[in-house]
Motif scaffolding. Structure first.
Motif, PDB file in Angstrom:
ATOM      1  N   LEU A 275      -1.135  -1.790   6.789  1.00  0.00           N
ATOM      2  CA  LEU A 275      -1.124   0.092   7.054  1.00  0.00           C
ATOM      3  C   LEU A 275       0.525   0.473   6.892  1.00  0.00           C
ATOM      4  N   GLU A 276       0.440  -0.970   8.172  1.00  0.00           N
ATOM      5  CA  GLU A 276       2.041  -0.731   8.687  1.00  0.00           C
ATOM      6  C   GLU A 276       4.030  -0.725   7.951  1.00  0.00           C
ATOM      7  N   ILE A 277       3.006  -1.682   7.137  1.00  0.00           N
ATOM      8  CA  ILE A 277       4.170  -2.602   6.546  1.00  0.00           C
ATOM      9  C   ILE A 277       4.056  -0.864   4.746  1.00  0.00           C
ATOM     10  N   ALA A 278       2.727  -0.572   4.759  1.00  0.00           N
ATOM     11  CA  ALA A 278       2.883   0.467   3.113  1.00  0.00           C
ATOM     12  C   ALA A 278       3.579   1.793   4.365  1.00  0.00           C
ATOM     13  N   HIS A 279       3.085   1.725   4.876  1.00  0.00           N
ATOM     14  CA  HIS A 279       4.607   3.105   5.238  1.00  0.00           C
ATOM     15  C   HIS A 279       5.715   2.915   5.270  1.00  0.00           C
ATOM     16  N   GLN A 280       5.962   1.779   5.800  1.00  0.00           N
ATOM     17  CA  GLN A 280       7.080   1.646   6.003  1.00  0.00           C
ATOM     18  C   GLN A 280       8.536   1.212   5.030  1.00  0.00           C
ATOM     19  N   VAL A 281       7.807   0.834   3.440  1.00  0.00           N
ATOM     20  CA  VAL A 281       7.797   0.474   2.161  1.00  0.00           C
ATOM     21  C   VAL A 281       7.904   1.719   1.730  1.00  0.00           C
ATOM     22  N   LYS A 282       7.119   2.836   2.269  1.00  0.00           N
ATOM     23  CA  LYS A 282       7.117   3.722   1.734  1.00  0.00           C
ATOM     24  C   LYS A 282       8.639   4.226   1.379  1.00  0.00           C
ATOM     25  N   GLU A 283       9.093   5.090   2.952  1.00  0.00           N
ATOM     26  CA  GLU A 283      10.098   4.858   3.254  1.00  0.00           C
ATOM     27  C   GLU A 283      10.986   4.000   2.610  1.00  0.00           C
ATOM     28  N   ALA A 284      10.737   3.381   2.760  1.00  0.00           N
ATOM     29  CA  ALA A 284      12.325   3.005   1.809  1.00  0.00           C
ATOM     30  C   ALA A 284      12.809   2.824   1.035  1.00  0.00           C
ATOM     31  N   GLY A 285      11.437   3.504   0.309  1.00  0.00           N
ATOM     32  CA  GLY A 285      11.569   4.137  -1.441  1.00  0.00           C
ATOM     33  C   GLY A 285      10.839   3.379  -2.220  1.00  0.00           C
ATOM     34  N   ALA A 286      10.451   2.383  -1.830  1.00  0.00           N
ATOM     35  CA  ALA A 286       9.029   2.100  -2.747  1.00  0.00           C
ATOM     36  C   ALA A 286       8.073   2.493  -3.319  1.00  0.00           C
ATOM     37  N   THR A 287       7.889   2.367  -5.025  1.00  0.00           N
ATOM     38  CA  THR A 287       6.833   2.868  -5.380  1.00  0.00           C
ATOM     39  C   THR A 287       5.340   1.873  -5.680  1.00  0.00           C
TER      40      THR A 287
ATOM     41  N   ALA B 291      -4.762   4.923  -0.134  1.00  0.00           N
ATOM     42  CA  ALA B 291      -5.074   6.710  -0.243  1.00  0.00           C
ATOM     43  C   ALA B 291      -4.139   6.916   0.743  1.00  0.00           C
ATOM     44  N   GLN B 292      -3.219   6.646   1.316  1.00  0.00           N
ATOM     45  CA  GLN B 292      -2.831   7.510   2.552  1.00  0.00           C
ATOM     46  C   GLN B 292      -1.637   7.064   2.318  1.00  0.00           C
ATOM     47  N   THR B 293      -0.609   6.316   1.153  1.00  0.00           N
ATOM     48  CA  THR B 293       0.976   6.402   1.351  1.00  0.00           C
ATOM     49  C   THR B 293       0.811   6.688  -0.432  1.00  0.00           C
ATOM     50  N   GLY B 294       0.072   7.032  -1.209  1.00  0.00           N
ATOM     51  CA  GLY B 294      -0.014   7.071  -3.303  1.00  0.00           C
ATOM     52  C   GLY B 294       0.765   6.129  -3.367  1.00  0.00           C
ATOM     53  N   LEU B 295       0.999   5.003  -2.417  1.00  0.00           N
ATOM     54  CA  LEU B 295       1.698   3.615  -3.401  1.00  0.00           C
ATOM     55  C   LEU B 295       1.091   3.109  -4.671  1.00  0.00           C
ATOM     56  N   ALA B 296       1.155   2.920  -5.285  1.00  0.00           N
ATOM     57  CA  ALA B 296       0.327   1.572  -6.288  1.00  0.00           C
ATOM     58  C   ALA B 296      -0.050   0.043  -5.390  1.00  0.00           C
ATOM     59  N   VAL B 297      -0.931  -0.402  -6.000  1.00  0.00           N
ATOM     60  CA  VAL B 297      -1.619  -1.332  -5.530  1.00  0.00           C
ATOM     61  C   VAL B 297      -0.868  -2.366  -6.615  1.00  0.00           C
ATOM     62  N   VAL B 298      -0.062  -4.145  -6.637  1.00  0.00           N
ATOM     63  CA  VAL B 298      -0.325  -4.739  -7.262  1.00  0.00           C
ATOM     64  C   VAL B 298      -1.301  -6.003  -6.297  1.00  0.00           C
ATOM     65  N   THR B 299      -1.926  -6.852  -6.957  1.00  0.00           N
ATOM     66  CA  THR B 299      -2.544  -7.967  -6.122  1.00  0.00           C
ATOM     67  C   THR B 299      -2.764  -8.863  -7.105  1.00  0.00           C
ATOM     68  N   GLU B 300      -2.963 -10.300  -6.217  1.00  0.00           N
ATOM     69  CA  GLU B 300      -3.388 -11.387  -7.539  1.00  0.00           C
ATOM     70  C   GLU B 300      -4.560 -11.100  -7.697  1.00  0.00           C
ATOM     71  N   VAL B 301      -5.141 -11.409  -8.733  1.00  0.00           N
ATOM     72  CA  VAL B 301      -6.318 -12.307  -9.129  1.00  0.00           C
ATOM     73  C   VAL B 301      -6.406 -13.799  -9.591  1.00  0.00           C
ATOM     74  N   MET B 302      -6.997 -14.880  -9.355  1.00  0.00           N
ATOM     75  CA  MET B 302      -6.536 -15.687  -9.135  1.00  0.00           C
ATOM     76  C   MET B 302      -7.358 -16.469  -9.842  1.00  0.00           C
ATOM     77  N   SER B 303      -8.477 -16.062 -10.624  1.00  0.00           N
ATOM     78  CA  SER B 303      -9.646 -16.848 -11.466  1.00  0.00           C
ATOM     79  C   SER B 303     -10.407 -15.458 -12.189  1.00  0.00           C
ATOM     80  N   VAL B 304     -11.444 -15.994 -13.701  1.00  0.00           N
ATOM     81  CA  VAL B 304     -11.912 -14.669 -14.290  1.00  0.00           C
ATOM     82  C   VAL B 304     -12.697 -13.827 -13.154  1.00  0.00           C
ATOM     83  N   GLU B 305     -13.329 -14.887 -13.199  1.00  0.00           N
ATOM     84  CA  GLU B 305     -14.921 -14.114 -12.117  1.00  0.00           C
ATOM     85  C   GLU B 305     -14.002 -13.182 -10.878  1.00  0.00           C
ATOM     86  N   GLN B 306     -13.061 -12.961 -10.704  1.00  0.00           N
ATOM     87  CA  GLN B 306     -12.535 -11.793  -9.449  1.00  0.00           C
ATOM     88  C   GLN B 306     -12.048 -10.804 -10.644  1.00  0.00           C
TER      89      GLN B 306
END
Ligand code: PEP
Ligand code: MN
Length: 341
Positions: free
Chosen positions: A114-126, A158-173
């Motif tokens: 959460l700390e990093i999310a708010h900071q990257v948003k402030e830095a200008g990330a989407t 939910a707190q920042t409005g940033l879209a979430v990019v996250t890895e999926v490693m397998s078909v089951e996931q």
């Protein structure tokens, strides 16, 4: 093959061509342009008789697609693809704005993320990056928080409005990650996991596809084709460095791929200067170089306490560095008639 319909061809004529394509055992992909409709006939068309299509009413001409990838090719689609990322900030990749995706290599705990999310948003990330499932070279290394990590990412969105990019490693996931992510990340080690490519191809969320660490550009685009051939056209290519003989950096970051992808494909391409170099001190310069050569976005590892990061601290920049970087990126983007989102 590509069937180019004449200007003013009717919907009935398009439907008829689609029927002929299906009768040939091929699949159609209809692209309705502003002036005319183009229909790509997908599948192995080497032994197919194109006369039938050429003589159908409303058809102007039929052309072979020379590239082995079809849907990813610029031969089939001239306009650049713009992929919408999700999140309430509403960013996209592939338009005039250069997208900034930033966050830690992995989700370590709620406070950290959460700390990093708010900071990257402030830095200008989407968009926010962060792995909940981590593909680690050693089976004894931190493997990620799994579903707990996904929950934390969703809270950060939910707190920042940033879209979430996250890895999926397998078909089951895939179904689990789909519940939380805005964008599926397919990692370098999985670029040729064809079952996984098909599985994310069946989803209706964008896929950030990382280049395999020893994959050629053609193999990379064919991997994108796997995803697109299952109906998901929202593919974002990601150059993250390749394995070479060089040792001063973790990977070698071949930026010439960016203009080359734009020449031969309509898909957007982003650059990951963190995995691409392995060193935080190289990240700002390589980010600027990537934007200068036309990258549609950057995905950068950013950590408020890189020294204590559980993964990839050495290549993670601080939020302050990200903020300074974002400002200089604006200047570079301006020089090429773009801006940074
Ligand atoms: C990452 O983004 O942290 C990662 C593991 O990426 P790659 O698949 O490019 O190594
Ligand atoms: Mn990483």
């Amino acid at each position: 093959m590509i069937v180019v319909m004449a200007m003013g061809a009717t919907a009935g004529q398009v439907d008829h061509v689609v029927t002929l394509i299906r009768e040939m055992g091929l699949r159609e992909h209809v692209i309705v342009g502003t002036e005319r409709t183009v229909i790509a006939a997908l599948g192995d068309d080497r032994a197919k008789d194109k006369d039938k299509l050429e003589n159908a009413p409303g058809v102007e001409r039929v052309m072979p697609v020379l590239a082995p990838y079809k849907m990813a090719s610029r031969e089939v689609k001239k306009e650049r693809t713009v992929v919408r990322l999700g999140g309430s900030l509403g960013g996209s990749v592939g338009g005039n704005s250069v997208a900034l995706i930033a966050g830690p290599c992995s989700v370590e705990n709620r406070t950290q993320l959460l700390e990093i999310a708010h900071q990257v948003k402030e830095a200008g990330a989407t968009a926010l990056r962060g792995g909940a499932f981590k593909p680690r070279t050693s089976p004894y290394a931190f493997q990620g928080l799994g579903e707990k990590g996904l929950e934390i990412l969703a809270e950060a969105r939910a707190q920042t409005g940033l879209a979430v990019v996250t890895e999926v490693m397998s078909v089951e996931q895939v179904p689990l990650v789909a519940q939380y992510a805005d964008v599926f990340q397919v990692g370098t080690r999985n670029m040729q996991n064809y079952n996984l490519l098909w599985a994310v191809g069946e989803q209706r969320k964008p896929v950030l596809l990382k280049r395999g660490l020893s994959a050629t550009l053609e193999e990379f685009l064919l991997a994108a084709e796997y995803i697109m051939s299952r109906g998901n056209g929202d593919v974002i290519l990601c150059e993250r460095g390749i394995r070479t003989f060089e040792t001063y950096c973790r990977n070698t970051l071949p930026l010439a791929i960016v203009p080359e992808v734009h020449r031969i494909s309509h898909l957007p391409i982003v650059v990951d200067p963190s995995q691409g170099t392995g060193h935080a001190h190289l990240v700002p310069d390589m980010s600027r170089a990537a934007v200068a050569c036309g990258a549609d976005g950057l995905i950068i590892e950013c950590h408020h306490d890189p020294e204590h990061a559980l993964t990839d601290g050495a290549q993670s920049i601080t939020p302050q560095t990200l903020k300074d970087l974002a400002q200089s990126l604006q200047l570079i983007a301006k020089a090429i008639d773009r801006n940074v989102q």
